[in-house]
Design an enzyme around this catalytic site. Structure first.
Site, PDB file in Angstrom:
ATOM      1  CD  GLU A  29      -2.435  -1.430   2.537  1.00 52.94           C
ATOM      2  OE1 GLU A  29      -2.512  -0.308   3.472  1.00 52.94           O
ATOM      3  OE2 GLU A  29      -3.077  -2.444   3.066  1.00 52.94           O
ATOM      4  CB  SER A  59      -6.819  -6.020  -0.035  1.00 57.46           C
ATOM      5  OG  SER A  59      -7.260  -7.479   0.120  1.00 57.46           O
ATOM      6  CD  GLU A  60      -3.557  -4.864   5.171  1.00 56.63           C
ATOM      7  OE1 GLU A  60      -3.246  -3.845   5.114  1.00 56.63           O
ATOM      8  OE2 GLU A  60      -5.077  -5.361   5.200  1.00 56.63           O
ATOM      9  CG  ASP A  85      -0.463  -3.280  14.732  1.00 59.12           C
ATOM     10  OD1 ASP A  85      -0.562  -3.460  16.070  1.00 59.12           O
ATOM     11  OD2 ASP A  85       0.407  -3.053  14.526  1.00 59.12           O
ATOM     12  CG  PHE A  88      -3.328 -11.172  13.263  1.00 58.59           C
ATOM     13  CD1 PHE A  88      -2.600 -12.416  13.176  1.00 58.59           C
ATOM     14  CD2 PHE A  88      -2.782 -10.070  13.743  1.00 58.59           C
ATOM     15  CE1 PHE A  88      -1.665 -12.624  14.270  1.00 58.59           C
ATOM     16  CE2 PHE A  88      -1.612 -10.117  14.823  1.00 58.59           C
ATOM     17  CZ  PHE A  88      -1.062 -11.480  14.855  1.00 58.59           C
ATOM     18  CG  HIS A 129      -2.419   1.927  13.935  1.00 57.12           C
ATOM     19  ND1 HIS A 129      -3.594   1.560  14.122  1.00 57.12           N
ATOM     20  CD2 HIS A 129      -2.344   1.958  12.634  1.00 57.12           C
ATOM     21  CE1 HIS A 129      -4.701   1.760  13.312  1.00 57.12           C
ATOM     22  NE2 HIS A 129      -3.839   1.880  12.112  1.00 57.12           N
TER      23      HIS A 129
END
Length: 326
Positions: A29, A59-60, A85, A88, A129
């Site tokens: 990103e 979008s991880e 963070d 997950f 964060h």
């Protein structure tokens, strides 16, 4: 040797590896014109173009899933997570696919994938964060876990990670980005995984710490020296693989072990180190090993409250003095 900041060392290493190997590319990103949230890829798109410094959707799951596919098909992606963070959101991809693909294919598949990003406290970024999550990733077989504390370590370990044919989780610390130090001006400078670094030699107590807490441990060692206590400070640099032998040899010399990290104390990686080293050198211990970490509390937004949750330099000093029965 060049004097670089931690973030500059990361940027220069990525650039050198991209020049060396056209299969290396960055995705994440805002990694293009913004250069990532802390500028570690700033302006690289000007040299390498937007095909190799590639912005992604927020979008991880997409970032890690796409990076895994690229790694499986011959590319060498560096996938940046804006904050660890957020890993997950991509937990299935990281834990069940990235970590296990080489095993599932009987060793025939190579997964040369680096997942890098920053974590930690110090900027009042609050509970979602600011976490230190490296202990969780240590628990998953198939992932290498790297935690550099200096610009030189960041450069040497990142280069090793990029050239590795296995997935590497590369944990950076947001407060360390501005720290400066000498970095070898060598495009092949690599630091092997599984080799700890003795940041300060000592004879009375062994302190093991990672990332920002290497600095805190060194500050504690300075305070202890004023009271005639000689502390040896060891930075494992990689948590998987972990250099237990260097720590064990140090404890044989000092007879005492204190492990400190910013991660929460409950089930933190320090507990594993205490357990393993105690088994290795139990006859040499002159005091019970001590494990220090953050309190079991979501990290506060307020900087004062944040510091109250974290282990302090005084906590490290007190633990070492207690191990010395002082």
């Amino acid at each position: 040797m060049a004097k670089l900041s931690y973030s500059q060392a990361i940027r220069e290493t990525i650039a050198q590896e991209m020049r060396r190997d056209e299969r290396v590319f960055v995705m994440g990103e805002d990694v293009e014109k913004l250069g990532g949230v802390y500028g570690c890829t700033r302006d690289l798109y000007k040299e390498f173009g937007t095909d190799r410094i590639r912005n992604t959707p927020i979008s991880e799951s997409a970032i890690i899933g796409s990076a895994l596919g690229a790694a499986c098909t011959g590319m060498r992606p560096i996938a940046e997570l804006m904050y660890w963070d957020f890993a997950f959101v991509a937990a299935d991809q990281i834990f069940n696919q990235v970590a296990k693909t080489r095993y599932v294919f009987g060793g025939n598949a190579k997964i040369p994938l680096v997942i890098r990003g920053q974590q930690g406290t110090g900027r009042g970024n609050a509970a979602t964060h600011s976490q230190s999550l490296e202990s969780i990733f240590m628990h998953i077989p198939g992932l290498k876990v790297v935690c550099p504390s200096t610009p030189a370590d960041a450069a040497g370990l990142l280069r090793t990670a990029i050239r590795d044919d296995n997935p590497v989780c590369f944990f950076e610390h947001k407060v360390l980005y501005a720290s400066k130090g000498e970095v070898p001006d060598d495009p092949d400078f690599c630091i092997p995984f599984g080799k700890a670094d003795i940041k300060r030699e000592g004879t009375d107590v062994t302190i093991v710490a990672n990332l920002l807490y290497v600095k805190r441990a060194l500050e504690a060692a300075d305070e202890l020296a004023k009271e005639g206590i000689s502390a040896e400070v060891i930075d494992p640099r990689t948590l998987v693989p972990f250099d237990y032998d260097t720590v064990a040899e140090s404890v044989k010399k000092t007879g005492r072990l204190v492990v400190v990290h910013e991660a929460h104390q409950n089930n933190g990686w320090g507990a594993q180190v205490v357990s393993q080293v105690s088994q290795m050198v139990f006859p040499y211990l002159d005091a019970a090993p001590v494990h220090i970490g953050a309190k079991a509390c979501p990290l506060p937004f307020n900087l004062g409250l944040e510091q109250a949750v974290l282990p302090s330099v005084k906590d490290i000093v007190d633990a070492c003095k207690a191990a010395m029965y002082r």
